[in-house]
Design an enzyme around this catalytic site. Structure first.
Site, mmCIF file in Angstrom:
data_model
loop_
_atom_site.group_PDB
_atom_site.id
_atom_site.type_symbol
_atom_site.label_atom_id
_atom_site.label_comp_id
_atom_site.label_asym_id
_atom_site.label_seq_id
_atom_site.Cartn_x
_atom_site.Cartn_y
_atom_site.Cartn_z
ATOM 1 N N ASN A 1 0.872 -1.181 0.000
ATOM 2 C CA ASN A 1 0.000 0.000 0.000
ATOM 3 C C ASN A 1 0.904 1.224 0.000
ATOM 4 O O ASN A 1 1.491 1.560 1.030
ATOM 5 C CB ASN A 1 -0.893 -0.019 1.247
ATOM 6 C CG ASN A 1 -1.691 1.259 1.393
ATOM 7 O OD1 ASN A 1 -1.786 2.056 0.463
ATOM 8 N ND2 ASN A 1 -2.267 1.461 2.570
ATOM 9 N N TRP A 2 1.017 1.822 -1.161
ATOM 10 C CA TRP A 2 1.957 2.950 -1.279
ATOM 11 C C TRP A 2 1.428 4.226 -0.621
ATOM 12 O O TRP A 2 2.161 5.200 -0.480
ATOM 13 C CB TRP A 2 2.247 3.237 -2.754
ATOM 14 C CG TRP A 2 3.089 2.211 -3.444
ATOM 15 C CD1 TRP A 2 3.447 0.967 -2.990
ATOM 16 C CD2 TRP A 2 3.694 2.350 -4.734
ATOM 17 N NE1 TRP A 2 4.223 0.326 -3.913
ATOM 18 C CE2 TRP A 2 4.392 1.151 -4.998
ATOM 19 C CE3 TRP A 2 3.707 3.359 -5.689
ATOM 20 C CZ2 TRP A 2 5.098 0.943 -6.186
ATOM 21 C CZ3 TRP A 2 4.412 3.157 -6.866
ATOM 22 C CH2 TRP A 2 5.101 1.958 -7.105
ATOM 23 N N LYS A 3 0.154 4.246 -0.281
ATOM 24 C CA LYS A 3 -0.463 5.451 0.291
ATOM 25 C C LYS A 3 -0.194 6.639 -0.647
ATOM 26 O O LYS A 3 -0.138 6.459 -1.852
ATOM 27 C CB LYS A 3 0.035 5.693 1.713
ATOM 28 C CG LYS A 3 -0.036 4.436 2.568
ATOM 29 C CD LYS A 3 0.127 4.690 4.028
ATOM 30 C CE LYS A 3 0.219 3.359 4.761
ATOM 31 N NZ LYS A 3 0.019 3.466 6.186
ATOM 32 N N HIS B 1 -9.568 1.052 4.529
ATOM 33 C CA HIS B 1 -8.307 1.209 5.261
ATOM 34 C C HIS B 1 -8.536 2.124 6.466
ATOM 35 O O HIS B 1 -9.321 3.067 6.403
ATOM 36 C CB HIS B 1 -7.240 1.802 4.329
ATOM 37 C CG HIS B 1 -5.878 1.763 4.932
ATOM 38 N ND1 HIS B 1 -5.450 2.712 5.833
ATOM 39 C CD2 HIS B 1 -4.852 0.879 4.792
ATOM 40 C CE1 HIS B 1 -4.217 2.409 6.210
ATOM 41 N NE2 HIS B 1 -3.832 1.302 5.592
ATOM 42 N N SER C 1 3.073 -2.676 10.249
ATOM 43 C CA SER C 1 4.521 -2.678 10.477
ATOM 44 C C SER C 1 5.183 -4.017 10.131
ATOM 45 O O SER C 1 6.066 -4.505 10.849
ATOM 46 C CB SER C 1 4.837 -2.257 11.914
ATOM 47 O OG SER C 1 4.381 -0.931 12.144
ATOM 48 N N GLU D 1 -6.896 4.479 7.662
ATOM 49 C CA GLU D 1 -6.672 5.917 7.423
ATOM 50 C C GLU D 1 -7.886 6.543 6.749
ATOM 51 O O GLU D 1 -8.234 7.699 7.011
ATOM 52 C CB GLU D 1 -5.386 6.112 6.591
ATOM 53 C CG GLU D 1 -4.156 5.842 7.459
ATOM 54 C CD GLU D 1 -2.928 5.371 6.704
ATOM 55 O OE1 GLU D 1 -2.873 5.498 5.468
ATOM 56 O OE2 GLU D 1 -2.008 4.851 7.368
ATOM 57 N N GLY E 1 2.022 1.816 10.679
ATOM 58 C CA GLY E 1 2.958 2.935 10.567
ATOM 59 C C GLY E 1 3.631 3.299 11.874
ATOM 60 O O GLY E 1 4.247 4.363 11.993
ATOM 61 N N GLU F 1 -5.827 -5.483 10.140
ATOM 62 C CA GLU F 1 -4.794 -4.470 10.399
ATOM 63 C C GLU F 1 -5.086 -3.758 11.719
ATOM 64 O O GLU F 1 -5.918 -2.841 11.758
ATOM 65 C CB GLU F 1 -4.789 -3.424 9.286
ATOM 66 C CG GLU F 1 -4.455 -3.979 7.917
ATOM 67 C CD GLU F 1 -3.798 -2.917 7.053
ATOM 68 O OE1 GLU F 1 -2.674 -3.165 6.613
ATOM 69 O OE2 GLU F 1 -4.380 -1.842 6.845
ATOM 70 N N GLY G 1 2.543 -1.306 4.305
ATOM 71 C CA GLY G 1 2.584 0.124 3.997
ATOM 72 C C GLY G 1 4.011 0.607 3.812
ATOM 73 O O GLY G 1 4.604 0.466 2.740
ATOM 74 N N GLY G 2 4.575 1.154 4.889
ATOM 75 C CA GLY G 2 5.886 1.804 4.807
ATOM 76 C C GLY G 2 6.958 0.984 4.103
ATOM 77 O O GLY G 2 7.689 1.498 3.249
HETATM 78 C C1 PEP Z 1 -0.960 -0.101 5.865
HETATM 79 O O1 PEP Z 1 -0.949 1.078 5.580
HETATM 80 O O2 PEP Z 1 -1.880 -0.835 5.452
HETATM 81 C C2 PEP Z 1 0.104 -0.609 6.712
HETATM 82 C C3 PEP Z 1 0.014 -1.827 7.153
HETATM 83 O O3 PEP Z 1 1.131 0.247 6.971
HETATM 84 P P1 PEP Z 1 2.539 -0.122 7.676
HETATM 85 O O4 PEP Z 1 3.036 -1.395 7.033
HETATM 86 O O5 PEP Z 1 3.413 1.040 7.400
HETATM 87 O O6 PEP Z 1 2.244 -0.326 9.120
#
Ligand code: PEP
Length: 248
Positions: A9-11, A93, A211, A95, A171, A165, A232-233
């Site tokens: 997930n590049w956001k 998601h 994470s 966010e 994040g 999640e 994500g990150g």
């Molecule tokens: C996400 O945004 O779905 C996510 C899991 O982010 P991260 O891996 O950065 O925690």
């Protein structure tokens, strides 16, 4: 046997140019049996798809609208995503829930629209830290899944992917332990089984997100009810290759 999925997930990161370069750079390095997906900003869908067209990588968006068209300034429909050759779309998601009023009800509408158009929704559920501390994680997951899949038949439900999640892990660098993630994913599978039966429950793919790193991916993905990850990150770094390749 459920095929594992690892979705990035590049956001809101990368322009079309930098995204295409990054994607083209890592695509040849994947050595995995997993289904690999890049969920990129709308503006990158086409360029990134072109950049990885020689590799078995699916492209996805991070949101869609549940209506087909109309006066919804700034929104994007399923047909628009399909024209960009997106195959997946993240729905609900945390966010989007936190900043853009996404609710379990809108998740339900978006899930139905996505599947009806042939997109695979990656449906996100997960608890906040306070909810975990109050001991209501599983109650909350059951409620989120039940509302997301309200009036959804089994065939439609099986055309989705679920991502567990925990919000406190997204994040933050605080990954759920494999046991915590397994317990929550097992709970999601159990409620899916209540809705659609044990055979369907044995087929639905449930990802863990929060994470995930190159160092912890294998231990998480090896758990019996975890069918891969939503990342994500770390999906913005070459570390994503290690995460994907954690699935042999
Ligand atoms: C996400 O945004 O779905 C996510 C899991 O982010 P991260 O891996 O950065 O925690």
């Amino acid at each position: 046997m459920r095929r594992k999925v690892v979705a990035g997930n590049w956001k809101m990161n990368h322009t079309s140019a930098t995204g295409a370069d990054f994607a083209a750079g890592i695509a040849p390095k994947f050595q995995t049996s997993a289904e690999v997906v890049f969920c990129v900003p709308y503006t990158n869908l086409w360029c990134v798809k072109e950049a990885v067209k020689d590799y078995p990588i699916g492209i996805g968006a991070q949101n869609l609208h549940y209506e087909d068209s109309g006066a919804f300034t700034g929104e994007v429909s399923a047909d628009m995503l399909l024209k960009m050759e997106a195959k997946y779309v993240i729905v609900g998601h945390s966010e989007r829930r936190a900043y853009y009023n996404e609710t379990d009800e809108t998740v339900n509408k978006k899930l139905k629209k996505a599947v009806s158009k042939g997109l695979t929704p990656i449906v996100c559920v997960g608890e906040q830290l306070t909810q975990r501390e109050q001991g209501i994680t599983e109650d909350l997951l059951r409620m989120q899944v039940r509302i997301a899949y309200m009036d959804v038949d089994a065939e439609t439900a099986l055309a989705t992917i679920i991502a567990y999640e925990p919000v406190w892990a997204i994040g933050t660098g605080k990954t759920a332990t494999p046991d915590q993630a397994q317990q929550a994913c097992a709970c999601v599978r159990e409620v899916f089984g209540v809705l659609y039966g044990t055979d369907a429950a044995s087929k639905i793919r449930i990802l863990y997100g929060g994470s995930v790193t190159g160092a912890n991916a294998k231990d998480l993905f090896d758990m019996p009810d975890i069918d891969g990850g939503l990342v994500g990150g770390a999906s913005l770094k070459t570390e994503f290759v290690d995460i994907v390749n954690a699935v042999k």
